[in-house]
Design an enzyme around this catalytic site. Structure first.
Site, PDB file in Angstrom:
ATOM      1  N   LEU A 206       0.800  -1.080  -0.035  1.00 37.40           N
ATOM      2  CA  LEU A 206      -0.047   0.038   0.230  1.00 37.40           C
ATOM      3  C   LEU A 206       0.881   1.427   0.039  1.00 37.40           C
ATOM      4  O   LEU A 206       2.002   1.176   0.073  1.00 37.40           O
ATOM      5  CB  LEU A 206      -0.858  -0.054   1.176  1.00 37.40           C
ATOM      6  N   SER A 207       0.334   2.486  -0.171  1.00 39.95           N
ATOM      7  CA  SER A 207       1.159   3.521  -0.234  1.00 39.95           C
ATOM      8  C   SER A 207       2.156   3.851   0.952  1.00 39.95           C
ATOM      9  O   SER A 207       2.932   4.125   1.002  1.00 39.95           O
ATOM     10  CB  SER A 207       0.356   4.855  -0.672  1.00 39.95           C
ATOM     11  N   GLU A 208       1.278   3.488   2.187  1.00 42.13           N
ATOM     12  CA  GLU A 208       2.040   3.386   3.601  1.00 42.13           C
ATOM     13  C   GLU A 208       1.600   2.442   4.371  1.00 42.13           C
ATOM     14  O   GLU A 208       0.322   1.924   4.209  1.00 42.13           O
ATOM     15  CB  GLU A 208       1.759   4.963   4.046  1.00 42.13           C
ATOM     16  N   THR A 209       2.555   1.678   5.051  1.00 37.88           N
ATOM     17  CA  THR A 209       2.322   0.925   6.305  1.00 37.88           C
ATOM     18  C   THR A 209       2.911   1.736   7.460  1.00 37.88           C
ATOM     19  O   THR A 209       3.968   2.176   7.467  1.00 37.88           O
ATOM     20  CB  THR A 209       3.023  -0.451   5.937  1.00 37.88           C
TER      21      THR A 209
END
Length: 288
Positions: free
Chosen positions: A47-50
């Site tokens: 995902l774009s961020e974790t």
């Protein structure tokens, strides 16, 4: 060998509808993990961020008001991420039963606050990141790839965040912004010096739709071709549109395919970003 697991949540941020907004993975850690393992988990989640959050003051997630927070894209650690911070706060407030009105996160961008609002939305207290005019000729290839033949009214650069801001001419409409389809991997060949790590494209809003401005955000330099709704980009956008409109409160729409909404208020050198979330998934990642 004894197996070990980490609980992970997926939250759609800056939306109250499932499968819209910006999805973030959140790992709430009783014991911190090695950095290389965090990077592997972030790559696995893709995902774009974790976000990885740990307790700072020896309490539990339910009772603590102070946490440490780091964010990873599938390929890089980042200094500031709004939607994953919103997602993390939502898990602590909504899923882990924290009753504090406000909590603090110790991050690479300093102390960030998250405040519970009465309508279940959450307000983030972030640093404001102003931009300054930039000579378009220096980054003409980036502008060509992102904006194609669209007329650019203003070019700005934020040195704090390495974000380039391109404002489309006022003659364009929201649909024109939504129809942009840049070949984002081409951007990597246009700029490799580190001056730019993300490109914001923005457009004045339509008061009939209830928005002060629209935007999209592209950041292949950190492994994100397009970020669906980017809180950190709005720390730059808020400062920019404050000068344009001469006001300090905004309703903003990020016009990715998923889309998302933010309410924004500037107070001094800080900006408050308010949004909602939709809780999507809870599960466990096996780490050994």
């Amino acid at each position: 060998m004894e197996q070990s697991f980490v609980t992970v949540y997926i939250v759609d941020a800056f939306t109250n509808e499932l499968f819209s907004g910006n999805p973030a993975a959140v790992c709430c850690l009783e014991n911190d993990l090695p950095e290389n393992l965090k990077r592997k988990i972030a790559a696995e989640m893709n995902l774009s961020e974790t976000a990885f959050v740990t307790i700072e003051n020896g309490e539990t997630f339910e009772k603590s008001s102070k946490f440490a927070l780091r964010w990873f894209t599938p390929t890089h650690e980042v200094d500031l991420c709004g939607h994953a911070t919103l997602a993390t706060a939502a898990i602590i407030f909504h899923k882990l039963g924290n009753k504090e009105k406000a909590i603090e996160f110790n991050t690479l961008s300093g102390i960030l606050k998250a405040i519970q609002e009465n309508d279940s939305s959450i307000t983030l207290d972030f640093p404001l990141n102003p931009s300054s005019p930039y000579e378009a000729q220096n980054l003409k290839d980036i502008i060509r790839v992102v904006a194609n033949n669209f007329e650019i009214q203003d070019v700005q650069h934020c040195s704090t965040t390495q974000k380039l801001l391109l404002r489309l001419a006022d003659k364009y409409k929201r649909k024109d912004l939504e129809d942009l389809n840049p070949l984002t991997q081409e951007l990597l060949t246009c700029e490799s010096s580190g001056v730019v790590k993300g490109v914001i494209v923005t457009l004045q809003g339509n008061e009939n739709e209830g928005y002060d401005f629209y935007s999209r955000y592209f950041a292949p330099w950190v492994g994100i071709p397009e970020d669906p709704v980017c809180g950190s980009a709005h720390t730059v956008l808020a400062a920019y549109w404050e000068k344009v409109y001469n006001k300090d409160q905004f309703r903003a729409r990020q016009c990715s395919k998923r889309g998302g909404d933010l309410n924004i208020k500037i107070i001094g050198q800080r900006v408050k970003l308010t949004g909602q979330v939709a809780h999507v998934l809870e599960g466990k990642i096996r780490i050994k």
